[in-house]
Design a protein around this motif. Structure first.
Motif, mmCIF file in Angstrom:
data_model
loop_
_atom_site.group_PDB
_atom_site.id
_atom_site.type_symbol
_atom_site.label_atom_id
_atom_site.label_comp_id
_atom_site.label_asym_id
_atom_site.label_seq_id
_atom_site.Cartn_x
_atom_site.Cartn_y
_atom_site.Cartn_z
ATOM 1 N N GLN A 165 -28.777 -55.650 1.643
ATOM 2 C CA GLN A 165 -29.272 -56.377 2.826
ATOM 3 C C GLN A 165 -29.328 -55.465 4.047
ATOM 4 O OE1 GLN A 165 -26.366 -59.508 2.802
ATOM 5 N NE2 GLN A 165 -27.688 -60.939 1.676
ATOM 6 N N ASN A 166 -28.327 -54.586 4.183
ATOM 7 C CA ASN A 166 -28.332 -53.638 5.290
ATOM 8 C C ASN A 166 -29.603 -52.787 5.273
ATOM 9 O OD1 ASN A 166 -25.965 -52.984 7.300
ATOM 10 N ND2 ASN A 166 -25.001 -53.880 5.483
ATOM 11 N N ARG A 175 -30.465 -46.318 5.045
ATOM 12 C CA ARG A 175 -30.958 -47.480 5.814
ATOM 13 C C ARG A 175 -31.971 -47.012 6.860
ATOM 14 N NH1 ARG A 175 -27.093 -51.117 9.595
ATOM 15 N NH2 ARG A 175 -26.807 -49.023 10.493
ATOM 16 N N LYS A 178 -23.043 -58.060 5.838
ATOM 17 C CA LYS A 178 -24.217 -58.003 4.959
ATOM 18 C C LYS A 178 -23.962 -57.004 3.847
ATOM 19 C CE LYS A 178 -27.672 -59.346 8.357
ATOM 20 N NZ LYS A 178 -27.694 -60.756 7.926
ATOM 21 N N LEU A 228 -32.900 -55.007 5.890
ATOM 22 C CA LEU A 228 -32.962 -55.841 7.097
ATOM 23 C C LEU A 228 -34.123 -55.479 8.044
ATOM 24 C CD1 LEU A 228 -31.354 -58.123 8.521
ATOM 25 C CD2 LEU A 228 -30.302 -56.323 9.892
ATOM 26 N N LYS A 255 -37.385 -57.689 8.820
ATOM 27 C CA LYS A 255 -37.417 -58.334 10.133
ATOM 28 C C LYS A 255 -38.677 -57.966 10.906
ATOM 29 C CE LYS A 255 -34.184 -59.175 13.909
ATOM 30 N NZ LYS A 255 -32.941 -58.716 14.535
ATOM 31 N N GLU A 275 -40.612 -58.907 0.750
ATOM 32 C CA GLU A 275 -39.267 -58.956 0.183
ATOM 33 C C GLU A 275 -39.167 -58.040 -1.041
ATOM 34 O OE1 GLU A 275 -35.389 -60.833 0.209
ATOM 35 O OE2 GLU A 275 -37.043 -61.750 1.334
#
Ligand code: ADP
Ligand code: MG
Length: 240
Positions: free
Chosen positions: A96-97, A149, A92, A100, A104, A110
């Motif tokens: 995206q990392n 993250r 990813k 995520l 999720k 988004e």
């Protein structure tokens, strides 16, 4: 924020944590040091139940994590963790990392997740890497991405397990500087590290673990300046 009561952890017949009692207040920066194999990682992993304690209690923000009906996934959202190996998803992108977990878990749209990723990457000076893959980044960059993250979830506490131990020496500073900045902003942090300079500068409290117990704890000045426990004295004489 975190209360640990009589925590024991046994692997097969190896008792790794032998009765740990600890209180961590909001805003504290607790640095844990000790020899390899003393149980530091196991202790950290018990705090967010990545390891299930054999006995004892872990409380976080008033919730008993060791209770069978606790929704541990929900609790972990508030406890960010950073490992020695950066643990980014290799297939990813950086963006995206970061997006995520919030996506999720349905915590952000988004658009919100994208904005959050962009602002976090800007903060660490890696805006241009949003579409890169982890393998295209240096170790120091990957670890800083791993930290943001975790921050994307707005955690109340950050747990770090030797976040700079796998880095080339020239990249240690950029990761420690970022952690230092987080500490200055008031983040509650529990950090296992061999970086004694970081401990001296950033810790509000240092803990010495050996053979599954916390043998000494004190503010850094006292911890490094006048250690009382003989094993801590010996440890410091080797690492300083
Ligand atoms: P440290 O982080 O201080 O180096 P660890 O918490 O990783 O120490 O390990 C403490 C002890 O627990 C070691 O003897 C290690 O081999 C053992 N241990 C850790 N994790 C496991 C596991 N998943 N299964 C069995 N033994 C483990
Ligand atoms: Mg460890």
């Amino acid at each position: 924020m975190i209360i640990v009561k009589e925590l024991c952890k046994q692997f097969h017949n190896n008792m790794v944590l032998k009765g740990i009692d600890e209180h961590i207040e909001r805003g504290e920066k607790v640095v844990i040091v000790g020899p390899s194999g003393s149980g530091k990682s196991t202790f950290l992993r018990c705090l967010n139940m990545l390891e299930v304690p054999t006995s004892g209690e872990i409380w976080f923000e008033g919730k008993l994590l060791t209770a069978p009906d606790t929704d541990i996934d929900k609790v972990r959202q508030k406890m960010g963790m950073v490992f020695q190996q950066f643990n980014l998803f290799p297939h990813k992108t950086v963006g995206q990392n970061i997006m995520l977990a919030p996506l999720k878990l349905g915590l952000m749209t988004e658009e919100e997740a994208q904005e959050r990723a962009e602002s976090l990457l800007k903060r660490i000076g890696l805006s241009d890497k949003i579409d890169s893959y982890p393998s295209q980044l240096s170790g120091g960059q990957q670890q800083r991405v791993a930290i943001v993250r975790a921050l994307a979830m707005n955690p109340d506490v950050m747990l770090f397990d030797e976040p700079t131990s796998a880095l080339d020496p020239e990249m240690v500073g950029e990761v420690l500087d970022f952690m230092h900045a987080l500490a200055d902003e008031g983040m509650t942090m529990v950090v296992v590290t061999h970086e004694m300079g970081f401990a001296k500068e950033v810790a509000t409290r240092c803990l010495f673990m050996d053979e599954g117990k916390i043998l000494e704890q004190a503010p850094p000045k006292e911890f490094f300046g006048s250690p009382k426990n003989a094993r801590l004295q010996d440890f410091l004489s080797k690492v300083l």
